[in-house]
Design an enzyme around this catalytic site. Structure first.
Site, PDB file in Angstrom:
ATOM      1  N   ARG A 180      -1.203 -20.302  -6.420  1.00  0.00           N
ATOM      2  CA  ARG A 180      -0.252 -20.883  -5.688  1.00  0.00           C
ATOM      3  C   ARG A 180       1.170 -21.053  -6.379  1.00  0.00           C
ATOM      4  O   ARG A 180       0.977 -21.666  -7.538  1.00  0.00           O
ATOM      5  CB  ARG A 180      -0.701 -22.550  -5.607  1.00  0.00           C
ATOM      6  CG  ARG A 180      -2.010 -22.558  -4.557  1.00  0.00           C
ATOM      7  CD  ARG A 180      -2.197 -23.902  -4.157  1.00  0.00           C
ATOM      8  NE  ARG A 180      -3.731 -24.039  -3.819  1.00  0.00           N
ATOM      9  CZ  ARG A 180      -4.597 -24.752  -4.530  1.00  0.00           C
ATOM     10  NH1 ARG A 180      -4.031 -25.437  -5.634  1.00  0.00           N
ATOM     11  NH2 ARG A 180      -5.645 -24.737  -4.045  1.00  0.00           N
ATOM     12  N   HIS A 221      -1.871 -12.990  -5.539  1.00  0.00           N
ATOM     13  CA  HIS A 221      -3.221 -12.546  -6.415  1.00  0.00           C
ATOM     14  C   HIS A 221      -2.686 -11.517  -7.214  1.00  0.00           C
ATOM     15  O   HIS A 221      -1.902 -10.618  -7.298  1.00  0.00           O
ATOM     16  CB  HIS A 221      -3.734 -12.045  -5.382  1.00  0.00           C
ATOM     17  CG  HIS A 221      -4.124 -12.526  -4.089  1.00  0.00           C
ATOM     18  ND1 HIS A 221      -4.835 -13.900  -4.307  1.00  0.00           N
ATOM     19  CD2 HIS A 221      -4.138 -12.618  -2.851  1.00  0.00           C
ATOM     20  CE1 HIS A 221      -4.998 -14.567  -3.053  1.00  0.00           C
ATOM     21  NE2 HIS A 221      -4.534 -13.459  -2.070  1.00  0.00           N
ATOM     22  N   HIS A 266       2.700 -14.094  -0.250  1.00  0.00           N
ATOM     23  CA  HIS A 266       2.433 -14.314   1.035  1.00  0.00           C
ATOM     24  C   HIS A 266       1.908 -15.574   1.306  1.00  0.00           C
ATOM     25  O   HIS A 266       1.506 -16.305   0.500  1.00  0.00           O
ATOM     26  CB  HIS A 266       1.181 -13.126   1.277  1.00  0.00           C
ATOM     27  CG  HIS A 266      -0.161 -13.261   0.474  1.00  0.00           C
ATOM     28  ND1 HIS A 266      -0.199 -13.147  -0.877  1.00  0.00           N
ATOM     29  CD2 HIS A 266      -1.270 -13.936   0.820  1.00  0.00           C
ATOM     30  CE1 HIS A 266      -1.408 -13.212  -1.093  1.00  0.00           C
ATOM     31  NE2 HIS A 266      -1.828 -13.907  -0.246  1.00  0.00           N
ATOM     32  N   GLU A 282      -6.187  -7.305  -0.476  1.00  0.00           N
ATOM     33  CA  GLU A 282      -6.877  -7.873   0.758  1.00  0.00           C
ATOM     34  C   GLU A 282      -5.786  -7.334   2.120  1.00  0.00           C
ATOM     35  O   GLU A 282      -4.716  -6.656   1.859  1.00  0.00           O
ATOM     36  CB  GLU A 282      -6.628  -9.509   0.689  1.00  0.00           C
ATOM     37  CG  GLU A 282      -5.133  -9.960   0.851  1.00  0.00           C
ATOM     38  CD  GLU A 282      -5.364 -11.602   0.892  1.00  0.00           C
ATOM     39  OE1 GLU A 282      -6.321 -12.060   0.068  1.00  0.00           O
ATOM     40  OE2 GLU A 282      -4.539 -12.097   0.981  1.00  0.00           O
TER      41      GLU A 282
END
Length: 318
Positions: free
Chosen positions: A199, A104, A179, A122
């Site tokens: 991705r 991200h 991740h 996150e």
């Protein structure tokens, strides 16, 4: 006109939104008793005002209103923060199969490259997993040049770093961190209100006859290289003190707590707002019954909170 006192008494219960994913399963229906849309339901967005999944208020004074509408119409409920959008998103993820290996961006990159979106910091609390569960967190490239070479040459086994995890582990995933949640793991995720995911690799999965889109250039742009030490971002939160607010994380984007209630937990709601999700058991908040799967917000100025019962909760705020 709603009186200030009555407004402060409100517990804002929300109806979750659900997303079907190629890697999703049915545990949100079987184990959480949600009415899921299908057997490949990967995500329950329990608290969200994001356009991709805007939750409605379940009951009470604001029944039927979208959280995004409530944020705009009644900023006083959320501490008059001055922010242009509800800043957090809380979800439950059921990974029946491996999620894509992804990364991200931070706020600055997302704002410049994704139409003013927030970036995504996150964190995950592992609700359930297999005994030999592992997560993808981080990579082994020594610098950006080696990172780019390894990604473009598909040297995934050499690049990707995996780490064992267990139920009750808490992991902070900062922007720029490669991740992936692997199959068999369920997590409660607290994140910035963003749906931007790049991705890096998707195991060459075919969906509707086509490979899913990858975002190689943007991924290389934002991945931190070299990666930090994975173990520094993992905390086991399975056996923390009972009947108290245990702070798991305090970063620029959010604060997150875990609460194990076995008798009574009392505190004052002193934040602009406090998101709460019941992840196990049942009990009550200020005399109001709550149970596993409930998501709600305590507004600014709510005041005294008393939790009773046998349950576990995850709470968050900015």
């Amino acid at each position: 006109m709603v009186s200030t006192d009555r407004t402060k008494e409100q517990i804002i219960f929300l109806k979750p939104e659900f997303r079907q994913m190629v890697w999703g399963g049915d545990r949100l229906g079987r184990e959480w008793h949600y009415e899921i849309p299908g057997s490949n339901t990967g995500e329950c967005w329990g608290v969200s005002a994001h356009p991709s999944g805007d939750c409605r208020v379940r009951e009470g004074l604001y029944e039927g209103e979208l959280l995004s509408e409530l944020w705009k119409k009644h900023p006083e409920l959320f501490g008059n923060t001055g922010l242009d959008r509800f800043p957090l998103l809380v979800k439950i993820i059921d990974a029946k199969a491996d999620l894509s290996i992804q990364v991200h961006p931070d706020d600055a990159y997302a704002n410049a490259n994704e139409n003013g979106s927030l970036g995504k910091t996150e964190c995950w609390y592992i609700l359930a997993c297999d005994e030999d569960a592992r997560l993808v967190i981080g990579h082994n490239a020594k610098d950006k040049t080696e990172l780019s070479d390894m990604i473009r040459e598909g040297r995934w086994k050499e690049l990707i770093r995996e780490t064992p995890v267990k139920k009750g582990d808490f992991i902070l995933i900062e922007p720029g961190t490669i991740h992936a949640i692997k199959g068999g793991i369920m997590v409660m995720e607290t994140q910035q209100s963003s749906d931007i995911t790049y991705r890096v690799y998707d195991y060459d999965r075919v969906v509707n006859g086509r490979l899913r889109e990858l975002h190689i250039d943007k991924s290389i742009d934002v991945i931190t290289a070299p990666a930090g030490r994975t173990e520094e971002n993992i905390l086991n939160a399975d056996e923390l003190p009972e009947n108290t607010m245990n702070l798991l994380c305090s970063c620029e984007s959010f604060k997150v707590w875990k609460m194990d209630v076995t008798e009574t937990l009392a505190f004052d709601q002193a934040y602009p707002f406090l998101i709460m999700s019941v992840i196990e058991g049942e009990g009550e908040i200020n005399g109001r019954p709550i149970c596993k799967g409930d998501h709600f917000i305590l507004s600014d100025g709510f005041g005294a909170v008393t939790l009773r019962g046998k349950m576990q909760l995850i709470a968050s705020t900015i």
